[in-house]
Write a protein that holds these residues in place. Structure first.
Motif, PDB file in Angstrom:
ATOM      1  N   THR A  39       0.664  -1.086   0.165  1.00  0.00           N
ATOM      2  CA  THR A  39       0.001  -0.023  -0.073  1.00  0.00           C
ATOM      3  C   THR A  39       0.876   1.193  -0.154  1.00  0.00           C
ATOM      4  OG1 THR A  39      -0.221   0.090   2.411  1.00  0.00           O
ATOM      5  CG2 THR A  39      -1.985  -1.016   1.278  1.00  0.00           C
ATOM      6  N   ALA A  40       0.321   2.386  -0.373  1.00  0.00           N
ATOM      7  CA  ALA A  40       1.062   3.551  -0.346  1.00  0.00           C
ATOM      8  C   ALA A  40      -0.113   4.852  -0.796  1.00  0.00           C
ATOM      9  CB  ALA A  40       2.085   3.577  -1.783  1.00  0.00           C
ATOM     10  N   ARG A  41       0.449   5.912   0.040  1.00  0.00           N
ATOM     11  CA  ARG A  41      -0.390   7.015   0.088  1.00  0.00           C
ATOM     12  C   ARG A  41       0.459   8.128  -0.139  1.00  0.00           C
ATOM     13  NH1 ARG A  41      -3.281  10.596   4.036  1.00  0.00           N
ATOM     14  NH2 ARG A  41      -5.330  11.308   3.270  1.00  0.00           N
ATOM     15  N   ALA A  42       0.180   9.169  -0.949  1.00  0.00           N
ATOM     16  CA  ALA A  42       0.841  10.262  -1.277  1.00  0.00           C
ATOM     17  C   ALA A  42       2.435  10.051  -1.296  1.00  0.00           C
ATOM     18  CB  ALA A  42       0.453  11.397   0.241  1.00  0.00           C
ATOM     19  N   VAL A  43       2.822   9.256  -1.919  1.00  0.00           N
ATOM     20  CA  VAL A  43       4.276   8.918  -2.062  1.00  0.00           C
ATOM     21  C   VAL A  43       4.724   9.547  -3.206  1.00  0.00           C
ATOM     22  CG1 VAL A  43       6.050   7.233  -2.025  1.00  0.00           C
ATOM     23  CG2 VAL A  43       4.137   6.727  -0.692  1.00  0.00           C
ATOM     24  N   SER A  44       4.442   9.370  -4.348  1.00  0.00           N
ATOM     25  CA  SER A  44       4.748   9.859  -5.533  1.00  0.00           C
ATOM     26  C   SER A  44       3.713   9.497  -6.775  1.00  0.00           C
ATOM     27  CB  SER A  44       6.105   9.294  -6.071  1.00  0.00           C
ATOM     28  OG  SER A  44       6.089   7.918  -6.082  1.00  0.00           O
ATOM     29  N   ALA A  45       3.900   9.996  -8.016  1.00  0.00           N
ATOM     30  CA  ALA A  45       3.222   9.494  -9.239  1.00  0.00           C
ATOM     31  C   ALA A  45       3.312   7.921  -9.341  1.00  0.00           C
ATOM     32  CB  ALA A  45       3.293  10.337 -10.315  1.00  0.00           C
ATOM     33  N   LEU A  46       2.316   7.334  -9.857  1.00  0.00           N
ATOM     34  CA  LEU A  46       2.260   5.945 -10.218  1.00  0.00           C
ATOM     35  C   LEU A  46       3.762   5.359 -10.736  1.00  0.00           C
ATOM     36  CD1 LEU A  46       0.694   3.188  -9.595  1.00  0.00           C
ATOM     37  CD2 LEU A  46      -0.794   3.718 -11.742  1.00  0.00           C
ATOM     38  N   LYS A  47       3.953   6.273 -12.014  1.00  0.00           N
ATOM     39  CA  LYS A  47       5.125   5.799 -12.625  1.00  0.00           C
ATOM     40  C   LYS A  47       6.498   5.743 -11.979  1.00  0.00           C
ATOM     41  CE  LYS A  47       7.186   6.698 -17.089  1.00  0.00           C
ATOM     42  NZ  LYS A  47       7.405   7.619 -18.303  1.00  0.00           N
ATOM     43  N   THR A  48       6.541   6.535 -10.927  1.00  0.00           N
ATOM     44  CA  THR A  48       7.571   6.484 -10.022  1.00  0.00           C
ATOM     45  C   THR A  48       7.426   5.559  -8.757  1.00  0.00           C
ATOM     46  OG1 THR A  48       8.121   8.903 -10.643  1.00  0.00           O
ATOM     47  CG2 THR A  48       9.124   8.206  -8.559  1.00  0.00           C
ATOM     48  N   LEU A  49       6.166   5.593  -8.717  1.00  0.00           N
ATOM     49  CA  LEU A  49       5.811   4.695  -7.309  1.00  0.00           C
ATOM     50  C   LEU A  49       5.909   3.186  -7.763  1.00  0.00           C
ATOM     51  CD1 LEU A  49       4.567   4.308  -4.210  1.00  0.00           C
ATOM     52  CD2 LEU A  49       2.339   4.517  -5.414  1.00  0.00           C
ATOM     53  N   ALA A  50       5.465   2.787  -8.657  1.00  0.00           N
ATOM     54  CA  ALA A  50       5.516   1.336  -8.979  1.00  0.00           C
ATOM     55  C   ALA A  50       6.983   0.514  -8.824  1.00  0.00           C
ATOM     56  CB  ALA A  50       5.025   1.088 -10.630  1.00  0.00           C
ATOM     57  N   PRO A  51       8.068   1.075  -9.448  1.00  0.00           N
ATOM     58  CA  PRO A  51       9.255   0.613  -9.299  1.00  0.00           C
ATOM     59  C   PRO A  51       9.705   0.301  -7.944  1.00  0.00           C
ATOM     60  CG  PRO A  51       9.249   2.120 -11.037  1.00  0.00           C
ATOM     61  CD  PRO A  51       8.238   2.151 -10.319  1.00  0.00           C
ATOM     62  N   LEU A  52       9.173   1.193  -6.755  1.00  0.00           N
ATOM     63  CA  LEU A  52       9.665   1.428  -5.600  1.00  0.00           C
ATOM     64  C   LEU A  52       8.724   0.455  -4.668  1.00  0.00           C
ATOM     65  CD1 LEU A  52       9.647   5.207  -4.822  1.00  0.00           C
ATOM     66  CD2 LEU A  52      11.588   3.555  -5.351  1.00  0.00           C
ATOM     67  N   THR A  53       7.570   0.002  -5.024  1.00  0.00           N
ATOM     68  CA  THR A  53       6.775  -0.915  -4.487  1.00  0.00           C
ATOM     69  C   THR A  53       6.428  -2.044  -4.862  1.00  0.00           C
ATOM     70  OG1 THR A  53       4.941  -0.022  -5.779  1.00  0.00           O
ATOM     71  CG2 THR A  53       5.215   0.985  -3.471  1.00  0.00           C
ATOM     72  N   ILE A  54       6.171  -2.548  -6.481  1.00  0.00           N
ATOM     73  CA  ILE A  54       6.143  -3.753  -6.781  1.00  0.00           C
ATOM     74  C   ILE A  54       7.044  -4.896  -6.698  1.00  0.00           C
ATOM     75  CG2 ILE A  54       5.421  -5.112  -9.104  1.00  0.00           C
ATOM     76  CD1 ILE A  54       3.687  -2.675  -9.883  1.00  0.00           C
ATOM     77  N   PRO A  55       8.414  -4.465  -6.682  1.00  0.00           N
ATOM     78  CA  PRO A  55       9.170  -5.582  -6.407  1.00  0.00           C
ATOM     79  C   PRO A  55       9.225  -6.048  -5.072  1.00  0.00           C
ATOM     80  CG  PRO A  55      10.211  -3.597  -7.667  1.00  0.00           C
ATOM     81  CD  PRO A  55       8.897  -3.133  -7.116  1.00  0.00           C
ATOM     82  N   LEU A  56       8.643  -5.386  -4.096  1.00  0.00           N
ATOM     83  CA  LEU A  56       8.575  -5.917  -2.558  1.00  0.00           C
ATOM     84  C   LEU A  56       7.436  -7.277  -2.560  1.00  0.00           C
ATOM     85  CD1 LEU A  56       7.918  -2.420  -1.049  1.00  0.00           C
ATOM     86  CD2 LEU A  56       9.842  -4.148  -0.398  1.00  0.00           C
ATOM     87  N   LEU A  57       6.776  -7.235  -3.816  1.00  0.00           N
ATOM     88  CA  LEU A  57       5.774  -8.408  -3.686  1.00  0.00           C
ATOM     89  C   LEU A  57       6.503  -9.853  -4.253  1.00  0.00           C
ATOM     90  CD1 LEU A  57       2.965  -6.485  -5.529  1.00  0.00           C
ATOM     91  CD2 LEU A  57       3.035  -7.372  -3.253  1.00  0.00           C
ATOM     92  N   GLY A  58       7.684  -9.717  -4.478  1.00  0.00           N
ATOM     93  CA  GLY A  58       8.294 -11.101  -4.942  1.00  0.00           C
ATOM     94  C   GLY A  58       7.907 -11.719  -6.202  1.00  0.00           C
ATOM     95  N   GLY A  59       6.997 -10.727  -6.992  1.00  0.00           N
ATOM     96  CA  GLY A  59       6.526 -11.602  -8.183  1.00  0.00           C
ATOM     97  C   GLY A  59       5.175 -11.879  -8.310  1.00  0.00           C
ATOM     98  N   GLN A  60       4.511 -11.796  -6.877  1.00  0.00           N
ATOM     99  CA  GLN A  60       2.921 -12.047  -7.028  1.00  0.00           C
ATOM    100  C   GLN A  60       2.415 -11.256  -5.923  1.00  0.00           C
ATOM    101  OE1 GLN A  60       2.293 -16.101  -7.788  1.00  0.00           O
ATOM    102  NE2 GLN A  60      -0.018 -15.805  -7.903  1.00  0.00           N
ATOM    103  N   GLY A  61       1.169 -10.653  -6.351  1.00  0.00           N
ATOM    104  CA  GLY A  61       0.370 -10.030  -5.300  1.00  0.00           C
ATOM    105  C   GLY A  61      -0.304  -8.862  -6.022  1.00  0.00           C
ATOM    106  N   GLU A  62      -0.381  -7.762  -5.172  1.00  0.00           N
ATOM    107  CA  GLU A  62      -1.315  -6.441  -5.680  1.00  0.00           C
ATOM    108  C   GLU A  62      -0.715  -5.218  -5.002  1.00  0.00           C
ATOM    109  OE1 GLU A  62      -5.235  -7.385  -5.614  1.00  0.00           O
ATOM    110  OE2 GLU A  62      -5.530  -6.741  -3.579  1.00  0.00           O
ATOM    111  N   LEU A  63      -0.633  -4.062  -5.687  1.00  0.00           N
ATOM    112  CA  LEU A  63      -0.342  -2.781  -5.172  1.00  0.00           C
ATOM    113  C   LEU A  63      -1.665  -2.117  -5.252  1.00  0.00           C
ATOM    114  CD1 LEU A  63       1.209  -0.353  -4.571  1.00  0.00           C
ATOM    115  CD2 LEU A  63       1.543  -0.095  -7.027  1.00  0.00           C
ATOM    116  N   LEU A  64      -1.886  -1.423  -4.008  1.00  0.00           N
ATOM    117  CA  LEU A  64      -2.961  -0.696  -3.777  1.00  0.00           C
ATOM    118  C   LEU A  64      -2.421   0.722  -3.300  1.00  0.00           C
ATOM    119  CD1 LEU A  64      -5.179  -3.009  -1.412  1.00  0.00           C
ATOM    120  CD2 LEU A  64      -5.250  -2.639  -3.947  1.00  0.00           C
ATOM    121  N   ALA A  65      -2.719   1.328  -4.274  1.00  0.00           N
ATOM    122  CA  ALA A  65      -1.909   3.065  -4.209  1.00  0.00           C
ATOM    123  C   ALA A  65      -3.418   3.846  -4.170  1.00  0.00           C
ATOM    124  CB  ALA A  65      -1.333   3.695  -5.241  1.00  0.00           C
ATOM    125  N   ILE A  66      -3.454   4.731  -2.877  1.00  0.00           N
ATOM    126  CA  ILE A  66      -4.526   5.512  -2.762  1.00  0.00           C
ATOM    127  C   ILE A  66      -4.394   6.745  -3.623  1.00  0.00           C
ATOM    128  CG2 ILE A  66      -5.623   7.072  -1.039  1.00  0.00           C
ATOM    129  CD1 ILE A  66      -4.836   4.888   0.955  1.00  0.00           C
TER     130      ILE A  66
END
Length: 212
Positions: A137-164
């Motif tokens: 999850t993330a809220r008010a961190v950055s625009a999705l294009k910048t946020l995705a590389p910071l967050t999605i790799p934490l999932l280890g290849g499977q799961g979902e990102l929920l960005a408010i």
């Protein structure tokens, strides 16, 4: 004591249930030490429930029971602590790089007795491989294009990102499309949380991820 309007009180009861007293104590921390230490602006006090806590807590309806959740850039615990209070079945890892924020989070978690929360002082990219989660999850961190590389790799290849997000959600998805696909995002959508509870429901960008 931060007073709730009748509408906020009804929503808070529905969202937090028997955890409502804990949620109230959390809001008191936000309104006092949270302001004193610069985590929340003083002008936000009248809007702590509606704009911040309830807005974040309704995201819990999108998360499966018993999920392990990593909250990136937790700051004042939004949405991480809101989710941990509303959903004791979830396990939250709060990832926050700034020491003063981490110290405040640790104090609040200890005071509230939240056994389902772990706090890591780290940048998101440095936490990859160290955190086990199926939801980020993330809220008010950055625009999705910048946020995705910071967050999605934490999932280890499977799961979902929920960005408010706000009104720019669709535009951000369009801009981030290629980046999301390269990171394994196979389905991206805008979902609305809290429609039947909040006057202004929460807009969330949901990115489902799987290994190729």
């Amino acid at each position: 004591m931060v007073e709730l309007t009748a509408q906020e009180a009804e929503a808070a009861q529905r969202i937090f249930g028997d955890q409502l007293d804990l949620a109230k104590r959390y809001v008191e921390h936000l309104a006092t030490s949270g302001i004193e230490r610069g985590l929340i602006g003083p002008r936000e006090v009248p809007r702590l429930w509606s704009r911040h806590v309830l807005n974040c807590a309704v995201v819990a309806e999108l998360i499966d029971e018993g999920a392990k959740v990593a909250d990136v850039g937790s700051g004042a615990g939004l949405p991480g602590l809101c989710l941990a209070i509303a959903r004791p079945d979830l396990y939250l890892t709060l990832i926050e790089p700034l020491e003063r924020r981490v110290t405040w989070l640790e104090e609040v978690v200890m005071d509230l007795g939240l056994s389902n929360v772990e706090i890591i002082r780290s940048r998101a990219e440095a936490a990859i491989g160290k955190v086990e989660c199926s939801v980020v999850t993330a809220r008010a961190v950055s625009a999705l294009k910048t946020l995705a590389p910071l967050t999605i790799p934490l999932l280890g290849g499977q799961g979902e990102l929920l960005a408010i997000k706000g009104r720019s959600a669709e535009e951000e998805i369009a801009t981030a499309g290629k980046t999301l696909r390269n990171l394994g995002g196979y389905e991206t959508s805008v979902v609305i949380a809290g429609q039947d509870v909040l006057e202004e429901p929460t807009t969330v960008v949901r990115v489902k991820v799987k290994r190729r």
